[in-house]
Design an enzyme around this catalytic site. Structure first.
Site, PDB file in Angstrom:
ATOM      1  CB  SER A 128       0.728  11.026 -17.160  1.00 35.48           C
ATOM      2  OG  SER A 128       0.568  11.665 -15.928  1.00 35.48           O
ATOM      3  CE1 TYR A 153       0.921  16.071 -20.199  1.00 36.97           C
ATOM      4  CE2 TYR A 153      -0.205  15.766 -18.099  1.00 36.97           C
ATOM      5  CZ  TYR A 153       0.820  15.442 -18.963  1.00 36.97           C
ATOM      6  OH  TYR A 153       1.726  14.484 -18.609  1.00 36.97           O
ATOM      7  CE  LYS A 157       1.230  12.731 -21.959  1.00 36.13           C
ATOM      8  NZ  LYS A 157       2.228  12.399 -22.979  1.00 36.13           N
TER       9      LYS A 157
HETATM   10  C1  UD1 Z   1       1.710  17.219 -13.169  1.00 38.96           C
HETATM   11  C2  UD1 Z   1       0.687  16.339 -13.827  1.00 38.96           C
HETATM   12  C3  UD1 Z   1       1.357  15.153 -14.435  1.00 38.96           C
HETATM   13  C4  UD1 Z   1       2.398  15.630 -15.416  1.00 38.96           C
HETATM   14  C5  UD1 Z   1       3.406  16.487 -14.696  1.00 38.96           C
HETATM   15  C6  UD1 Z   1       4.414  17.006 -15.707  1.00 38.96           C
HETATM   16  C7  UD1 Z   1      -1.588  16.163 -13.027  1.00 38.96           C
HETATM   17  C8  UD1 Z   1      -2.452  15.796 -11.909  1.00 38.96           C
HETATM   18  N1  UD1 Z   1      -0.292  15.954 -12.845  1.00 38.96           N
HETATM   19  O1  UD1 Z   1       2.183  16.513 -12.034  1.00 38.96           O
HETATM   20  O2  UD1 Z   1       0.444  14.363 -15.111  1.00 38.96           O
HETATM   21  O3  UD1 Z   1       3.007  14.534 -16.023  1.00 38.96           O
HETATM   22  O4  UD1 Z   1       2.735  17.566 -14.066  1.00 38.96           O
HETATM   23  O5  UD1 Z   1       4.312  18.328 -15.970  1.00 38.96           O
HETATM   24  O6  UD1 Z   1      -2.028  16.603 -14.035  1.00 38.96           O
HETATM   25  N2  UD1 Z   1       4.001  22.196  -5.966  1.00 38.96           N
HETATM   26  C9  UD1 Z   1       4.190  23.207  -5.040  1.00 38.96           C
HETATM   27  N3  UD1 Z   1       4.837  24.346  -5.451  1.00 38.96           N
HETATM   28  C10 UD1 Z   1       5.324  24.508  -6.720  1.00 38.96           C
HETATM   29  C11 UD1 Z   1       5.126  23.457  -7.655  1.00 38.96           C
HETATM   30  C12 UD1 Z   1       4.453  22.317  -7.249  1.00 38.96           C
HETATM   31  O7  UD1 Z   1       3.771  23.118  -3.881  1.00 38.96           O
HETATM   32  O8  UD1 Z   1       5.891  25.569  -7.024  1.00 38.96           O
HETATM   33  C13 UD1 Z   1       3.310  20.964  -5.530  1.00 38.96           C
HETATM   34  C14 UD1 Z   1       2.029  20.703  -6.297  1.00 38.96           C
HETATM   35  O9  UD1 Z   1       0.951  21.354  -5.697  1.00 38.96           O
HETATM   36  C15 UD1 Z   1       1.942  19.183  -6.207  1.00 38.96           C
HETATM   37  C16 UD1 Z   1       3.402  18.730  -6.147  1.00 38.96           C
HETATM   38  O10 UD1 Z   1       4.155  19.878  -5.781  1.00 38.96           O
HETATM   39  O11 UD1 Z   1       1.314  18.829  -5.008  1.00 38.96           O
HETATM   40  C17 UD1 Z   1       3.908  18.215  -7.481  1.00 38.96           C
HETATM   41  O12 UD1 Z   1       3.619  19.172  -8.485  1.00 38.96           O
HETATM   42  P1  UD1 Z   1       4.236  19.092  -9.959  1.00 38.96           P
HETATM   43  O13 UD1 Z   1       5.708  18.910  -9.871  1.00 38.96           O
HETATM   44  O14 UD1 Z   1       3.715  20.245 -10.733  1.00 38.96           O
HETATM   45  O15 UD1 Z   1       3.663  17.730 -10.539  1.00 38.96           O
HETATM   46  P2  UD1 Z   1       2.149  17.166 -10.601  1.00 38.96           P
HETATM   47  O16 UD1 Z   1       1.161  18.269 -10.546  1.00 38.96           O
HETATM   48  O17 UD1 Z   1       2.042  16.073  -9.602  1.00 38.96           O
END
Ligand code: UD1
Length: 343
Positions: A128, A153, A157
């Site tokens: 990742s 997590y 990795k």
């Molecule tokens: C995270 C992990 C990544 C992992 C992936 C799979 C980190 C930094 N990243 O990715 O390694 O492979 O999850 O589970 O550890 N968001 C919202 N509202 C929501 C959900 C998400 O605003 O309800 C935003 C988050 O704040 C973020 C973006 O959307 O800025 C992406 O979030 P998400 O889809 O959870 O993925 P990552 O956090 O990037």
């Protein structure tokens, strides 16, 4: 002559199932092992409807080395492994570190131990972009420093990458390709397979599509005060089928060539950063469906901005993630409509 056989651990999961389809379509035979802890057996039907082939399936746990030895003895010969079997919820990993270290490391150790016994040549590993932490600059390439992990997590990795590297440096007769995924999204265009989160989704796209479908009242955007043009976080959202295709290319490279390094690392991203807000806009534009949202506080541990420099994968693997994001959003929506229970 029979086809080359590949073991896909976690093959009924989200990225695993899409990769199984691409492997089958490229002429590989596939055997899946999955403990169904976060996926469902019906995924095999979806795979079969797309490819016309039902993969061999074993319900079992790679944490049990006897199960693995049985599998290699009875389903072999297996030439390569793609290891998706792991837990992936960042928040849960903070609450349950033992579960995460056990699930994500013991199975990998077992695979690495058993591979030479059964003459398995190579393993593709799901890593990742989380290993980079908050990047000093974007886009980020594979030479960027590994930063201290911010969750168990993420740590699994990093440790997994180190374990594979140490095993190869110690002289194990195997090859490995570490694939550092950015943010996989979307679903197969047939809508036969897609992401099926159990419970409340933690990731953006399943939460967004469930909100658009009326399953959840409101999407919360976690923070709009970041140092980005619209204040929301930036990610490199990559179509899951593009991602799956890269695994086939990596596998072919490991198995068919003897002039490549035993350990290689590739970023898998598009090279394009999109903000959370831009992604919502893309979804609305592509589907014509509005997403009710609100702005909430930042989520602890979130990275502000990260997107890939995928040049190495583009040039060395001859692979490119080129699905248009609006198309990816349409596929995600088609899948959501298919799995939404009728009211
Ligand atoms: C995270 C992990 C990544 C992992 C992936 C799979 C980190 C930094 N990243 O990715 O390694 O492979 O999850 O589970 O550890 N968001 C919202 N509202 C929501 C959900 C998400 O605003 O309800 C935003 C988050 O704040 C973020 C973006 O959307 O800025 C992406 O979030 P998400 O889809 O959870 O993925 P990552 O956090 O990037």
């Amino acid at each position: 002559m029979s086809n080359t056989k590949i073991l896909v651990t976690g093959g009924t999961g989200y990225i695993g199932s899409h990769t199984v389809v691409e492997l089958q379509q490229a002429g590989y035979d596939v055997v899946i092992i999955d403990n169904l802890s976060n996926s469902n057996i019906g995924v095999l039907d979806g795979i079969q409807r797309i490819s016309g082939i039902r993969p061999e399936f074993l319900q079992g746990d790679i944490n049990d080395i006897r199960t693995l030895r049985d599998l290699f003895s009875t389903h072999g010969p297996i030439k390569g492994i793609i290891n998706f079997a792991a837990s992936k919820a960042v928040g849960e990993s903070v609450q349950k570190p033992i579960l995460y270290y056990r699930n994500n490391l013991v199975g990998l150790l077992n695979l690495l131990e058993v591979m030479p016994e059964y003459d398995v040549k190579g393993i593709v590993f799901s890593s990742s972009c989380t290993v980079y932490g908050e990047p000093d600059k974007n886009p980020i390439d594979e030479s960027a420093p590994i930063k201290p992990a911010t969750s168990p997590y993420g740590n699994t990795k990093q440790i997994s990458e180190e374990i594979i590297s140490d095993v190869i440096h110690a002289g194990s007769p195997i090859k490995s390709i570490l694939l550092r995924y950015f943010n996989p999204v979307g679903a197969h265009p047939s809508a036969e397979i897609g992401e099926l989160p159990i419970g409340v989704p933690q990731n953006l796209i399943p939460y967004l599509t469930q909100t658009a479908a009326g399953i959840r009242p409101l999407l919360t955007i976690f923070g709009n005060d970041y140092d980005t043009p619209d204040g929301t976080c930036i990610r490199d959202f990559i179509d899951v089928v593009d991602l799956a295709r890269a695994h086939v290319i990596a596998m072919r490279r490991m198995l068919d060539r003897n002039d490549t390094a035993p350990l290689e690392i590739f970023n898998l991203g598009t090279g394009r950063g999109l903000s959370v807000m831009q992604l919502i806009q893309s979804f609305e534009r592509a589907t014509g469906v509005k997403v009710p949202y609100t702005i909430g506080p930042r989520r602890k541990g979130d990275i502000e901005k990260i997107w890939a420099d995928p040049t190495k994968a583009n040039e060395v693997l001859g692979w490119k993630a080129d699905t248009d994001i609006d198309q990816t959003m349409r596929n995600a929506w088609k899948w959501q409509l298919k799995v939404t229970p009728a009211k």
